[in-house]
Design a protein around this motif. Structure first.
Motif, short mmCIF file in Angstrom:
data_model
loop_
_atom_site.label_atom_id
_atom_site.label_comp_id
_atom_site.label_asym_id
_atom_site.label_seq_id
_atom_site.Cartn_x
_atom_site.Cartn_y
_atom_site.Cartn_z
N ALA A 155 0.87 -1.04 -0.03
CA ALA A 155 -0.02 -0.04 0.14
C ALA A 155 0.94 1.27 -0.05
N PRO A 157 3.37 4.02 -1.18
CA PRO A 157 3.30 4.51 -2.49
C PRO A 157 4.87 4.51 -3.18
N TYR A 158 5.81 4.35 -2.20
CA TYR A 158 7.06 4.96 -2.67
C TYR A 158 8.29 3.61 -2.93
N PRO A 159 8.26 3.19 -4.41
CA PRO A 159 9.43 2.19 -4.54
C PRO A 159 10.69 2.61 -4.11
N CYS A 183 -5.57 -3.70 -2.21
CA CYS A 183 -4.76 -3.55 -3.37
C CYS A 183 -4.53 -4.59 -4.12
N SER A 184 -4.33 -3.99 -5.47
CA SER A 184 -4.00 -5.24 -6.67
C SER A 184 -2.60 -5.73 -6.22
N ARG A 186 -0.76 -7.11 -8.51
CA ARG A 186 0.08 -6.97 -9.81
C ARG A 186 0.87 -5.67 -9.67
N ILE A 187 -0.02 -4.91 -9.17
CA ILE A 187 0.69 -3.44 -8.73
C ILE A 187 1.50 -3.43 -7.47
N GLU A 190 4.87 -4.93 -8.91
CA GLU A 190 5.55 -4.08 -9.72
C GLU A 190 6.02 -3.01 -8.86
N LYS A 191 5.62 -2.56 -7.93
CA LYS A 191 6.28 -1.49 -6.98
C LYS A 191 7.57 -2.14 -6.47
N LEU A 194 10.10 -2.03 -9.06
CA LEU A 194 10.47 -0.81 -9.47
C LEU A 194 11.57 -0.13 -8.47
N TYR B 162 -3.73 3.87 -3.26
CA TYR B 162 -3.45 2.43 -3.38
C TYR B 162 -4.74 1.55 -3.56
N GLU B 164 -7.21 0.20 -6.00
CA GLU B 164 -7.68 0.20 -7.33
C GLU B 164 -9.10 0.07 -7.37
N LEU B 192 4.79 3.73 -11.59
CA LEU B 192 3.85 3.01 -10.65
C LEU B 192 2.44 3.70 -10.99
N ARG B 196 -1.86 2.52 -12.26
CA ARG B 196 -3.11 2.41 -11.33
C ARG B 196 -4.21 2.59 -12.21
N TRP B 199 -3.85 -0.66 -15.39
CA TRP B 199 -4.07 -2.03 -15.22
C TRP B 199 -5.46 -2.27 -14.15
#
Lengths: 218, 224
Positions: A155, A157-159, A183-184, A186-187, A190-191, A194, B162, B164, B192, B196, B199
């Motif tokens: 959750a 948000p900062y990679p 949360c997804s 998949r995202i 990805e985070k 990244l 965060y 989706e 990133l 959002r 996807w």
């Protein structure tokens, strides 16, 4: 999980047993049994039910649960309150971690949860969301101060902060998590990608650390 | 921008070290002028400066060519629903520019506070950053939807949201017109943030609107 390439996940209820759903532990146990080898369970328990809270936690371990989840914003129980510490210590006797919701709200900030980590040095304390939007730097500082603290990436948000955490406290104490279905996955995957971690560090964050913690539960 | 296939961006001043927003607005105008048409600029003012703030917004729009008003209640330390904000919004209304609000900050730009301002100015378009809420427990989402339900002129950006399912729910309930992609770069990572939207469970027209069409309409970018 399949879409995000995730083999195994940890699941829990969104309620704090025994509140709202007295059958919460059974609900999760049945869900895990439906997907053998893919789901592990954490017991989300309300600390304010005294011996009943402890009894539920022991019942959870009897059902094969692998950890304790606490959400102080939901329960209003302070992370370093005696009722909470009693549950953390009971989980630690099984070698099990305690996952805290750790974000920006009162009762759930890294410095508050850090008090619990200091009071229970033998327990593994996981800071879920590693401090949220505004408290990530403090989460890293708390992890630097307490070797039993692990940071969990969902959750927030900062990679770049995942990379910073790995740099400052080591890759063995940073965990990927999805916080799904909120949360997804998949995202969230990805985070972490990244963050640009070295392959060895990324492997620890994505899987090896979680497996080490889960496999240590008895 | 090139890496992500972003053609145009709207930029605004970060909090200047010298605390002088006028100079920061001029710097934005220079960056826009040097961008070959890829950037549009937004003027940032401190509404507590009263008449000086109103004059600065007029200068920024009419002389510097900036396209919107940006208010940051957290960094400039004011409540967005404070009546002292009204004069600067009245200037924005007269100039015909939208108002971007740094939203979701506790005590100063919570969803219903932003909504209260939007209700006072139904003819002004308000764009709220961060999905109108910054709460890692999702505790601000209901208030965000209440504010959106109250005011057709209130839109939100996707930066840092965060959940989706929250963004998808807003589109289903209020329509894609109400949602704009934003990166909040350099605070957040555009690689990133764009996912959002890309996807999420949106149709192609919805993605097109959120990633560009809505911004073109709100910030009048088509003439660039």
């Amino acid at each position: 999980m399949d879409e995000a390439g995730i083999d195994r996940g940890v699941v829990m209820t969104i309620v704090d047993a025994p509140a709202v759903n007295p059958q919460a532990l059974e609900l999760i146990a049945e869900a895990c049994a439906e997907y053998p080898g893919r789901l592990d369970a954490f017991a989300r328990i309300h600390p304010w039910y005294g011996q009943e809270s402890l009894r539920l936690l022991e019942r959870a371990f009897g059902l094969g649960f692998k950890g304790l989840k606490l959400h102080p914003v939901s329960t209003l129980a302070h992370p370093a309150g005696e009722e909470t510490l009693r549950l953390i210590r009971a989980a630690a006797k099984h070698g099990a971690p305690t996952l805290f919701h750790c974000g920006d709200e009162p009762l759930a900030t890294p410095l508050a949860v850090g008090r619990a980590a200091a009071a229970c040095p033998d327990a593994t304390i996981i800071l879920g969301h590693m401090g949220g939007y505004f408290h990530v730097d403090e989460a890293i500082e708390v992890a630097e101060a307490h070797d039993n603290v692990v940071l969990e990436s969902s959750a927030m948000p900062y990679p770049v902060k995942i990379a910073e955490a790995v740099e400052r406290i080591g890759a063995s104490r940073v965990l990927y998590a999805s916080d799904g279905p909120a949360c997804s996955p998949r995202i969230e995957v990805e985070k972490v990608r990244l963050a640009g971690l070295a392959p060895e560090a990324e492997a620890l964050v994505f899987a090896a650390n979680a497996l080490r913690i889960l496999d240590g539960v008895r | 921008m090139d890496e992500l296939g972003v053609d145009k961006a709207v930029v605004c001043p970060a909090k200047p070290r010298a605390y002088h927003l006028g100079a920061a607005n001029e710097a934005i105008a220079e960056i826009v002028a040097d961008s070959g048409g890829r950037l549009s600029g937004v003027a940032r003012v401190d509404p507590l400066l009263g008449d000086d703030a109103c004059a600065e917004l007029e200068r920024a729009v009419e002389t510097l060519g900036l396209r919107a008003l940006f208010l940051h209640p957290w960094e400039e330390t004011f409540r967005i629903a404070d009546r002292r904000v009204d004069p600067i919004v009245e200037v924005a209304q007269r100039l015909g520019v939208p108002v971007i609000v740094a939203a979701g900050y506790p005590f100063v730009s919570e969803a219903l506070q932003v909504g209260a301002l939007a209700r006072r100015f139904p003819d002004v378009t308000f764009v709220a950053t961060n999905g109108l809420q910054l709460n890692i427990s999702g505790l601000g989402q209901v208030d965000s939807e209440l504010a959106l339900a109250d005011s057709e002129n209130l839109l939100l950006q996707t930066s840092g949201v965060y959940r989706e399912d929250f963004i998808e729910g807003v589109v289903r309930r209020f329509g894609a017109r109400r949602v704009l992609y934003a990166s909040s770069y350099p605070l957040l990572d555009p690689r990133l943030e764009i996912r959002r939207v890309q996807w999420a469970a949106f149709s192609e027209p919805e993605v097109e609107a959120i990633l560009g069409g809505n911004a073109r309409a709100v910030f009048s970018l088509d003439g660039d």
